[in-house]
Design a protein around this motif. Structure first.
Motif, PDB file in Angstrom:
ATOM      1  N   ARG A   6      51.988  85.954  30.306  1.00 16.79           N
ATOM      2  CA  ARG A   6      50.770  84.798  30.314  1.00 16.79           C
ATOM      3  C   ARG A   6      50.730  83.685  31.017  1.00 16.79           C
ATOM      4  O   ARG A   6      49.896  83.363  31.701  1.00 16.79           O
ATOM      5  N   ALA A   7      51.777  82.866  31.208  1.00 13.39           N
ATOM      6  CA  ALA A   7      52.123  81.758  31.892  1.00 13.39           C
ATOM      7  C   ALA A   7      52.050  82.223  33.563  1.00 13.39           C
ATOM      8  O   ALA A   7      51.433  81.465  34.172  1.00 13.39           O
ATOM      9  N   SER A   8      52.574  83.360  33.748  1.00 13.96           N
ATOM     10  CA  SER A   8      52.603  83.661  35.063  1.00 13.96           C
ATOM     11  C   SER A   8      51.104  84.107  35.695  1.00 13.96           C
ATOM     12  O   SER A   8      50.849  83.701  36.779  1.00 13.96           O
ATOM     13  N   GLY A   9      50.262  84.482  34.740  1.00 13.88           N
ATOM     14  CA  GLY A   9      48.928  84.783  35.135  1.00 13.88           C
ATOM     15  C   GLY A   9      48.204  83.524  35.237  1.00 13.88           C
ATOM     16  O   GLY A   9      47.481  83.327  36.204  1.00 13.88           O
ATOM     17  N   CYS A  10      48.312  82.539  34.217  1.00 16.58           N
ATOM     18  CA  CYS A  10      47.803  81.200  34.744  1.00 16.58           C
ATOM     19  C   CYS A  10      48.214  80.650  35.994  1.00 16.58           C
ATOM     20  O   CYS A  10      47.354  79.993  36.451  1.00 16.58           O
ATOM     21  N   ALA A  11      49.551  80.792  36.357  1.00 20.71           N
ATOM     22  CA  ALA A  11      50.007  80.158  37.535  1.00 20.71           C
ATOM     23  C   ALA A  11      49.153  81.017  38.700  1.00 20.71           C
ATOM     24  O   ALA A  11      48.803  80.370  39.690  1.00 20.71           O
ATOM     25  N   LEU A  12      48.847  82.328  38.562  1.00 17.30           N
ATOM     26  CA  LEU A  12      48.173  82.896  39.594  1.00 17.30           C
ATOM     27  C   LEU A  12      46.875  82.623  39.851  1.00 17.30           C
ATOM     28  O   LEU A  12      46.262  82.378  40.846  1.00 17.30           O
ATOM     29  N   ALA A  72      50.231  71.267  56.845  1.00 19.13           N
ATOM     30  CA  ALA A  72      51.234  70.149  56.732  1.00 19.13           C
ATOM     31  C   ALA A  72      51.701  70.128  55.272  1.00 19.13           C
ATOM     32  O   ALA A  72      52.830  70.023  55.119  1.00 19.13           O
ATOM     33  N   VAL A  73      50.591  70.173  54.337  1.00 22.58           N
ATOM     34  CA  VAL A  73      50.849  70.024  52.978  1.00 22.58           C
ATOM     35  C   VAL A  73      51.599  71.330  52.303  1.00 22.58           C
ATOM     36  O   VAL A  73      52.588  70.857  51.603  1.00 22.58           O
ATOM     37  N   MET A  74      51.287  72.347  52.694  1.00 22.88           N
ATOM     38  CA  MET A  74      51.912  73.636  52.208  1.00 22.88           C
ATOM     39  C   MET A  74      53.256  73.745  52.821  1.00 22.88           C
ATOM     40  O   MET A  74      54.091  74.507  52.168  1.00 22.88           O
ATOM     41  N   GLY A  75      53.606  73.207  54.122  1.00 25.90           N
ATOM     42  CA  GLY A  75      54.853  73.573  54.777  1.00 25.90           C
ATOM     43  C   GLY A  75      55.754  72.402  54.206  1.00 25.90           C
ATOM     44  O   GLY A  75      56.957  72.299  54.839  1.00 25.90           O
ATOM     45  N   SER A  76      55.298  71.495  53.598  1.00 28.11           N
ATOM     46  CA  SER A  76      56.415  70.341  53.133  1.00 28.11           C
ATOM     47  C   SER A  76      56.930  70.851  51.865  1.00 28.11           C
ATOM     48  O   SER A  76      56.816  72.059  51.386  1.00 28.11           O
ATOM     49  N   PHE A  77      58.114  70.210  51.350  1.00 26.63           N
ATOM     50  CA  PHE A  77      59.024  70.689  50.514  1.00 26.63           C
ATOM     51  C   PHE A  77      58.317  70.951  49.168  1.00 26.63           C
ATOM     52  O   PHE A  77      58.466  71.934  48.719  1.00 26.63           O
ATOM     53  N   PRO A  78      57.481  70.138  48.892  1.00 30.31           N
ATOM     54  CA  PRO A  78      56.795  70.059  47.308  1.00 30.31           C
ATOM     55  C   PRO A  78      55.941  71.626  47.704  1.00 30.31           C
ATOM     56  O   PRO A  78      55.620  72.603  46.658  1.00 30.31           O
ATOM     57  N   GLY A  79      55.240  71.707  48.751  1.00 30.88           N
ATOM     58  CA  GLY A  79      54.651  72.839  49.079  1.00 30.88           C
ATOM     59  C   GLY A  79      55.254  74.099  49.164  1.00 30.88           C
ATOM     60  O   GLY A  79      54.712  74.933  48.475  1.00 30.88           O
ATOM     61  N   LYS A  80      56.333  73.898  49.770  1.00 33.17           N
ATOM     62  CA  LYS A  80      57.346  75.219  49.569  1.00 33.17           C
ATOM     63  C   LYS A  80      57.689  75.681  48.212  1.00 33.17           C
ATOM     64  O   LYS A  80      58.059  76.759  47.890  1.00 33.17           O
ATOM     65  N   ILE A  81      58.057  74.627  47.260  1.00 34.50           N
ATOM     66  CA  ILE A  81      58.375  74.843  46.114  1.00 34.50           C
ATOM     67  C   ILE A  81      57.448  75.559  45.112  1.00 34.50           C
ATOM     68  O   ILE A  81      57.313  76.606  44.555  1.00 34.50           O
ATOM     69  N   VAL A  82      56.049  74.982  45.560  1.00 31.64           N
ATOM     70  CA  VAL A  82      54.885  75.683  44.674  1.00 31.64           C
ATOM     71  C   VAL A  82      54.879  77.302  45.440  1.00 31.64           C
ATOM     72  O   VAL A  82      54.435  78.033  44.495  1.00 31.64           O
ATOM     73  N   MET A  83      54.960  77.275  46.606  1.00 34.52           N
ATOM     74  CA  MET A  83      54.771  78.820  47.177  1.00 34.52           C
ATOM     75  C   MET A  83      55.883  79.503  46.708  1.00 34.52           C
ATOM     76  O   MET A  83      55.556  80.723  46.233  1.00 34.52           O
ATOM     77  N   PHE A  84      57.153  79.026  46.494  1.00 34.01           N
ATOM     78  CA  PHE A  84      58.176  79.869  46.187  1.00 34.01           C
ATOM     79  C   PHE A  84      57.942  80.561  44.537  1.00 34.01           C
ATOM     80  O   PHE A  84      57.791  81.297  44.197  1.00 34.01           O
ATOM     81  N   GLY A  85      57.159  79.276  43.808  1.00 36.18           N
ATOM     82  CA  GLY A  85      57.041  79.577  42.434  1.00 36.18           C
ATOM     83  C   GLY A  85      55.951  80.514  42.187  1.00 36.18           C
ATOM     84  O   GLY A  85      55.814  81.440  41.239  1.00 36.18           O
TER      85      GLY A  85
END
Length: 132
Positions: free
Chosen positions: A30-36, A62-75
């Motif tokens: 359920r949590a992964s569905g919310c993340a999606l 630039a935002v998505m290529g930053s470290f926090p952006g990559k963390i979000v994309m990895f998640g």
């Protein structure tokens, strides 16, 4: 005599049940569905910045290529593969199979293993091809 509503029993809650792997993975589904849903919003922002022109798209990159952006994309990658695998296990359960405790637990372990392996494979390939 009043027609007051009767006290209805409450459904079992996470504070009553003993935690086990299949319960945790079902909640994580359920949590992964919310993340999606969040990923869908990022996808919509991507499309809007792409349509808005090179400057807006450059800012998005630039935002998505930053470290926090990559963390979000990895998640989001992990959430995608996890939700896919757990959804398949739910489809198997919907067909009336896999309810045996040992089988259900092995399915939960396989779901987690697949999500981690697929996520790492995608990110390793992305790093090898220069996409990161």
């Amino acid at each position: 005599m009043t027609d007051a509503p009767r006290e209805r029993p409450l459904s079992p809650h996470t504070t009553i049940w003993r935690w086990h792997l299949t319960m945790a993975t079902s909640i994580l589904h359920r949590a992964s569905g919310c993340a999606l849903y969040g990923g869908g919003l990022i996808l919509a922002i991507w499309a809007m910045t792409l349509a808005a022109g090179p400057e807006a798209y450059g800012t998005f990159k630039a935002v998505m290529g930053s470290f926090p952006g990559k963390i979000v994309m990895f998640g989001l990658t992990l959430a995608t593969f996890y939700h896919l695998a757990k959804g398949i296990q739910h489809l198997i359960w919907d067909a009336g199979h896999g309810y045996n405790l040992k089988t259900a637990t092995m399915g939960a372990i396989a779901t987690i293993a697949f999500a981690i392996a697929a996520t790492l494979a995608v990110w390793i390939i992305a790093a090898m091809t220069g996409a990161l």
